[in-house]
Scaffold this motif. Structure first.
Motif, PDB file in Angstrom:
ATOM      1  N   UNK E 135       0.864  -1.205   0.000  1.00  0.00           N
ATOM      2  CA  UNK E 135       0.000   0.000   0.000  1.00  0.00           C
ATOM      3  C   UNK E 135       0.883   1.231   0.000  1.00  0.00           C
ATOM      4  N   UNK E 136       0.293   2.325  -0.407  1.00  0.00           N
ATOM      5  CA  UNK E 136       1.049   3.578  -0.459  1.00  0.00           C
ATOM      6  C   UNK E 136       1.658   3.857   0.918  1.00  0.00           C
ATOM      7  N   UNK E 137       2.934   4.234   0.986  1.00  0.00           N
ATOM      8  CA  UNK E 137       3.592   4.391   2.287  1.00  0.00           C
ATOM      9  C   UNK E 137       2.979   5.496   3.159  1.00  0.00           C
ATOM     10  N   UNK E 138       2.186   6.396   2.590  1.00  0.00           N
ATOM     11  CA  UNK E 138       1.512   7.373   3.451  1.00  0.00           C
ATOM     12  C   UNK E 138       0.542   6.670   4.397  1.00  0.00           C
ATOM     13  N   UNK E 139       0.029   5.506   3.990  1.00  0.00           N
ATOM     14  CA  UNK E 139      -0.891   4.766   4.863  1.00  0.00           C
ATOM     15  C   UNK E 139      -0.380   3.387   5.265  1.00  0.00           C
ATOM     16  N   UNK E 141       1.817   2.439   7.584  1.00  0.00           N
ATOM     17  CA  UNK E 141       1.724   2.228   9.031  1.00  0.00           C
ATOM     18  C   UNK E 141       0.278   2.222   9.538  1.00  0.00           C
ATOM     19  N   UNK E 142      -0.590   2.975   8.906  1.00  0.00           N
ATOM     20  CA  UNK E 142      -2.001   2.963   9.307  1.00  0.00           C
ATOM     21  C   UNK E 142      -2.605   1.582   9.020  1.00  0.00           C
TER      22      UNK E 142
ATOM     23  N   UNK F  11      10.659  10.132   6.234  1.00  0.00           N
ATOM     24  CA  UNK F  11       9.522   9.332   6.694  1.00  0.00           C
ATOM     25  C   UNK F  11       9.532   7.953   6.025  1.00  0.00           C
ATOM     26  N   UNK F  12       9.805   7.929   4.731  1.00  0.00           N
ATOM     27  CA  UNK F  12       9.794   6.664   3.998  1.00  0.00           C
ATOM     28  C   UNK F  12      10.962   5.767   4.427  1.00  0.00           C
ATOM     29  N   UNK F  16       8.116   4.478   8.048  1.00  0.00           N
ATOM     30  CA  UNK F  16       7.232   3.760   7.124  1.00  0.00           C
ATOM     31  C   UNK F  16       7.928   2.590   6.437  1.00  0.00           C
ATOM     32  N   UNK F 103       5.246   0.160  -2.476  1.00  0.00           N
ATOM     33  CA  UNK F 103       3.921   0.557  -2.018  1.00  0.00           C
ATOM     34  C   UNK F 103       3.309   1.649  -2.876  1.00  0.00           C
ATOM     35  N   UNK F 104       4.116   2.602  -3.270  1.00  0.00           N
ATOM     36  CA  UNK F 104       3.593   3.689  -4.118  1.00  0.00           C
ATOM     37  C   UNK F 104       3.074   3.115  -5.434  1.00  0.00           C
ATOM     38  N   UNK F 107      -0.306   0.690  -4.880  1.00  0.00           N
ATOM     39  CA  UNK F 107      -1.597   1.356  -4.727  1.00  0.00           C
ATOM     40  C   UNK F 107      -1.965   2.129  -5.982  1.00  0.00           C
ATOM     41  N   UNK F 139      -4.399   9.329   1.634  1.00  0.00           N
ATOM     42  CA  UNK F 139      -4.160   8.957   0.239  1.00  0.00           C
ATOM     43  C   UNK F 139      -5.336   9.240  -0.679  1.00  0.00           C
TER      44      UNK F 139
END
Lengths: 331, 331, 331, 331, 331, 331
Positions: E135-139, E141-142, F11-12, F16, F103-104, F107, F139
């Motif tokens: 999944x996109x790394x922005x989410x 960890x979520x 962050x990445x 993350x 991940x990018x 998704x 996202x």
């Protein structure tokens, strides 16, 4: 048909009509409302239109001066949702006939459509309607009429044949008669003695003995007077099969009876007819009963589309007349 | 019914009978054969027996002295292949009635059986037969009679109700009447003015406006005189749904009309009725049409099992009388 | 069996063995390697073990002093992957027999397992193996032996019966014989004249006439000497059906022949046997051919699990002996 | 084959023959009946005819003067119900051989037909029969013969190869040998030392280590003497996959061994062969076992069609000779 | 999370909000309308509620005095259509947050629900979330937080572990590291040298050699310092199978390493986890990635049910508050 | 995006990132190993590549001098297993970014691929992404960007529109706003008063009244200022149907509003879009939410294929660079 036209119209307007149409009549009359409306009738699935002639006969008796009617012809193909009938008249003249109008087309088109499918599957071999015993006798002959409209070559009831304009009904002999005689050859010979010359001598050959043996016995006894044998093997004995037909044909030919035809009946449906045709079984005609008789009616709907010349209809429908160039002005 | 008994018997013996039974009669008469035979009648699948009363009326008129008849009762459950009728009489007295006898039971039992399934699915909520428009009007009332034998609480045609022994037919108002008025509230109020007191004031609420809005308008206008609203949403708008019923109920209650009932019609079949019942939709009664009207006939067969007291039958069947202790001697 | 034991062992070691085992032998011998190995044999699916006795006979001839063998018994149930045979011996003594050892158990267990399923479906009615004609005659009797191990009550070949320890093979008469006689009754009476007293008089009744008619003719002619009739109706006539059996039974009983049994053959498989049993068809025994003869072999695998007393095996398998308390030491 | 011709004929006539043919012989002899009959043999489904040569060898020994035989050739395609063999002779000369005649063609044609399907799926890549271990060793070589008739390029048993006219059987080395050596490279080198020059050096590479690693080790050790590697990965490790083959190929090529072939075995069936071919996996040959060995027999039927020159046959069949211009007169 | 609460609120109100909510705000503000409304939120299918804590954090920052909020708790089961959140406040305070509110619950509940299903299938064996890469790394960890709410025992990202309140993230070593070392044992020993004591020594064993061989090599080298091996066999080699796990376990035990655990990853989904559990494969924990990461969001809907204290809602919904005694007042 | 590039990179790399990449970094650093590696990235199924631009932005910040990168372009079609990105650089520069990189693409490619399928089904009619509410708002705009890359004509969030390079986000008005006004016409007119001229006046017409009635009321009130109506009928009322769209179109045309467009939303998925297109429903644009938002991610894998210029990879993969002429050198 079964009643004179005038009595039939009264029966359809009253005892056989959904009561709410009669209540609507009373309400509108109470309010003094009787606009000219345009009503359109269409089926919910495609098929062969049948019954429209009975409907038009009713409308001719019911409608007043100035009424206009457009329709497709009896036996024509119709699409799902295609308008097959349009009436523009005062509502009081025909509103209460909606139950009868829809019902005639529903039953008749259902039967004619299924008959057409059976006839298509038979690919040129004759199909005879034998299913009157599977519907209420008040409509048995009507069902057979519809079967002929759909393509059948003959039917079994005298009234069915008369409605369909056929010279005579079709029929051979029932098992009951052979059982009473106790022997198929004896029964066949008696039949031959007592029937008028125009009745085809077709003998049912599965009552007591193996079909092949019985066919050969009957053919030997009746010789050239025998027009055909009917195979109606019960399902307990595997029904009539392609192979049985071929074997009977081969054995009749070997025994010198190439002109004796083979008539097949007993649980014949579209799938089985198609199977016989694809296997090139030497069948002279098929007798089809339940397959046509049990065809579900085709649902018809009648919608008001104009009131006093203005487009108006209920939610879910498009106001105004539908465009159908296939319609002809009939009244 | 539609004809006096004597004329009906003649119609069934002649125009509506398969011709081969008439030919068998002539052949047997020509040979002077007329044994006492025992014939047994059975269905090809299980269901609710219906039409047996019409058949027994015919046989009472047709059979001579010494004839014996056993039968199950109208509306009883029957198994596949179970003998539901046995006639022991001279063949000439009833052989030619085979088409009518089988056809009456075939159509009526088909309709009653399907109606019974719908009523079972409704689990106590009333089911009204609304399907006369989907069958030929010669048998529309007969179909409705059978539907009531199968369990329906009411039907729509006057003759159907009379045959079934109901005090009156059921009905609300058609879309056509509302379209002529141009407004549902106006139509409802006119209906109320002109109908006899015993006619239920149930107003159809899907013609022009959203069903909820229209229900509230009608209830506000007619107050306690409104017995119910009928939902008949067309398929183009998703048909009536469980959720629509619940929403109408909630909104009527919120507006102070808890006694106004909800009547649901439009494409209701067994599956949809079951779905409404399982979802506990607050329905007061279901109107069911095509589901019952399109029920296929149940195929019936008549077999000779004895001739002159001796077991005799055709290949595939067991000679001699079947054992069925449920049969009662009726003639 | 077909060859003396010593010749059979040589045949299995040479002409019938996969060549790579022979090459392995030569290579190991060239290197002077001949450890004691433990080899385990297991099936890839559950079933009835059959052929183990033939295998043990071979091993007794092949193995030297000090060899150890454990096995399940002939006819025992086995699970998928369950070890059914374990041999601990010098590899040179039995390695080259792997093809024969696996093959014997594969074919025999396949046939016995399928026979067991047929017999279970028959639920107590006798099942006779009639399928020798569907496998190569070199193994026809072996197949029949396996069918009896699986539960069949009899078989058709003399050698099959001998291997299975039955007093005699089972058999009635072929269509060919009746065709040469030209009449079933004549054939039955001749059979009766020439057969020893212990041969059951069972007459095949579907060659020329309807099975019911022929059964009655034969029973009338042979009276108490007739032990049974065999129904083998060809598929072109719908095969033998439950209803045909019931009808023959009823007609034989009506005619006073309640002791004449009914033997059913012709395309009988598990599904059809089960259907006859569920419908309580009065069958005395079933003849089953292709269903057993066409059973696929059960794949067996032989794995080395120890070499010189140390656990060793190939990737994918667990080294060391499997734990199976059902095994018995047999050598 | 396994027995001299004369002994084989006696075995087929007696111990391996269905007893009812022997009883028919005795009955007919007792009555002095021995007509010339024409018997036709046909399969119940299409396929590759195999075993006809064995059958003709039998018939040559069995038939007397004046006998006539027509047949299709070994390995020819046959349709369902197509006559593949016709014998016209005195019944006593060949009637009792029906079990053997049908059984030989049933098993052999079943195997050859399935082999043909596998070979077709392989689309040009060689297929070797490896399935002798899955059938009883009395017929293992016969099965391999049939597999070659169906299109296989090789087989594993010496007798199979001899029957099929191949120069030698095919085989690499079993897991057992490698397990005894304890190392694949050591086993490969020993094999190379002891085998004759014409034996292909193909080493099995999945016993102890990852297939790729082992392939590279073996290739490094044996260099140009290595003809190929065999992959036979067990199902516990996911069987051989298309990707594994491609990876081994790529790694062998990267390491400078482009001439080392890849041989695939282990659960190869038609579907898996097709999948490898479609994915263009670089396979040099497939070893196929259970897929061919477990092919169900093709049911054959023998029908008398004439007796003493007159058309005669049993119910369900057409009397007289079938018309098949593909048949050749062979005796 | 990734942003301070205040910035996150602004981001959710503006750039991440559907524009039509912002336009509605502007329109209502222009008209001076800002009633107190009650809005209810419900899912379209059952599952595990997740994200509600993030939502309540937002609402606490956004709502003014007098606002009331009811909710179910984080991780609670919810039914389809069950109200899980109710907000009564001025519309201007939270209307524009609808996109964010629904979206948080949609994604988080989807992941938590699927994780719960995987954990249930594992029947007590630990499940670790390994799917951040899907999944996109922005989410990422979520997603991992939600997986733990749904029942997972651990997750792979530091922020995921922190959000879920776990002491540390879980992880072994990637193939890349082993490939750079060129040897698994070398990689394992280096890992052991450089990791803090609390990091579990679990070595990935499928990079270069057969998993069994590599497991034994690593265990021999690292002895008691080895906590476990990870199997992640690629699909080209048949993925990890039940049998591979059992074989590794047996071989480790045989070699004296009974305490070395087995960790399984690679395409593990609910079906495969269930299959391993049913086969009693000795797995110490499962790593699950795509199965959880690809869980579809659960659709949530927010409906106004009251405006200024009066029941009001849109067509299709029931006006007024739903009755849900499970809700707790949280603001 | 939501964070400055430098903070995003950190962050990445840390919170993350899967922890095992960080552990690998520490281990390799501890051993002083940092080779140049070539890593290739490929999807497990075909689709539309999306997110590669975000990835390349990251790599540009992360990689040092001498690094080489090849890639396909944003929005290009990719095959299953096709290499879409290749990085050759010191492992320490980018190894820890594997979680983010995969991940990018996972998704974004999942969303773009599904969007492309919806757009294809729409066959030229505009599709607007309305699904931000179905994914976590961190996202939501990224999902909308991907939807536009996949072919959507517009999206609903400001940030989504900005990322996609669109002039403005798309949006009409929510049910909440109309509910607060209490009347659709009042709401529409207020909207018209307060919105900037470039905002399209599209009014949602299913909140209170029947959609047709409301459409006509709004059109009558707003006349030429009305650009369109939006149909979003809830599933409780049967969702928007082809027939509803046709009826609204016909009634708007009859009332003189041929330029008012029809915008359809509510549960639109590929199948429903296709159904509307095939039925030629006069739709001006579709709003699609969950169908795109719930698209599963496409799994991506990163494999080391070279280490220090030598082919090296893990079991199951082919060492050395894949051949893909579609790749372009981008760094």
């Amino acid at each position: 048909m079964i009643l004179p036209a005038r009595e039939l119209l009264e029966y359809y307007r009253g005892p056989a009509s959904d009561i709410y149409f009669q209540r609507a009549h009373a309400t509108l009359a109470g309010e003094g409302l009787d606009p000219v409306v345009a009503m359109e009738y269409f089926p919910d699935r495609p098929g062969v239109l049948c019954g429209i002639n009975q409907v038009l006969d009713l409308l001719k008796d019911a409608l007043g001066a100035g009424a206009e009617v457009w329709a497709l012809g009896e036996g024509e193909r119709m699409d799902a949702k295609e308008v097959v009938l349009r009436v523009r008249a005062r509502y009081s003249e025909f509103g209460v006939l909606e139950t009868a109008t829809l019902g005639i087309m529903a039953s008749c088109s259902g039967w004619a459509t299924r008959a057409g499918e059976v006839v298509a599957a038979a690919a040129g071999t004759r199909v005879i309607s034998f299913g009157a015993r599977h519907v209420h006798p008040l409509v048995g002959p009507v069902m057979e009429y519809a079967a002929v409209v759909g393509g059948c070559s003959g039917c079994a009831t005298p009234l069915g044949a008369q409605l369909a304009g056929l010279p005579a009904p079709s029929g051979t002999m029932p098992h009951a008669m052979i059982l009473i005689f106790g022997d198929t050859v004896a029964a066949g010979e008696a039949f031959d003695r007592h029937m008028a010359p125009d009745v085809l001598r077709i003998v049912l050959v599965d009552t007591f003995k193996d079909e092949v043996e019985e066919s050969l016995r009957v053919a030997a006894a009746m010789q050239d007077r025998l027009r055909g044998v009917r195979l109606d093997t019960p399902w307990e004995r595997g029904r009539v099969t392609v192979e049985l037909v071929k074997e009977v044909r081969a054995r009749l030919d070997l025994a010198g009876h190439p002109k004796v035809g083979i008539f097949v009946s007993g649980g014949m449906n579209i799938e089985r007819v198609r199977q016989f045709v694809e296997a090139k079984a030497p069948v002279d005609s098929f007798g089809v009963g339940m397959e046509i008789a049990s065809a579900p009616p085709i649902g018809f709907t009648a919608d008001i589309k104009e009131v006093d010349g203005q487009p108006r209809t209920k939610r879910g429908r498009i106001p105004g007349l539908a465009d159908n160039p296939r319609l002809s002005r009939v009244i």
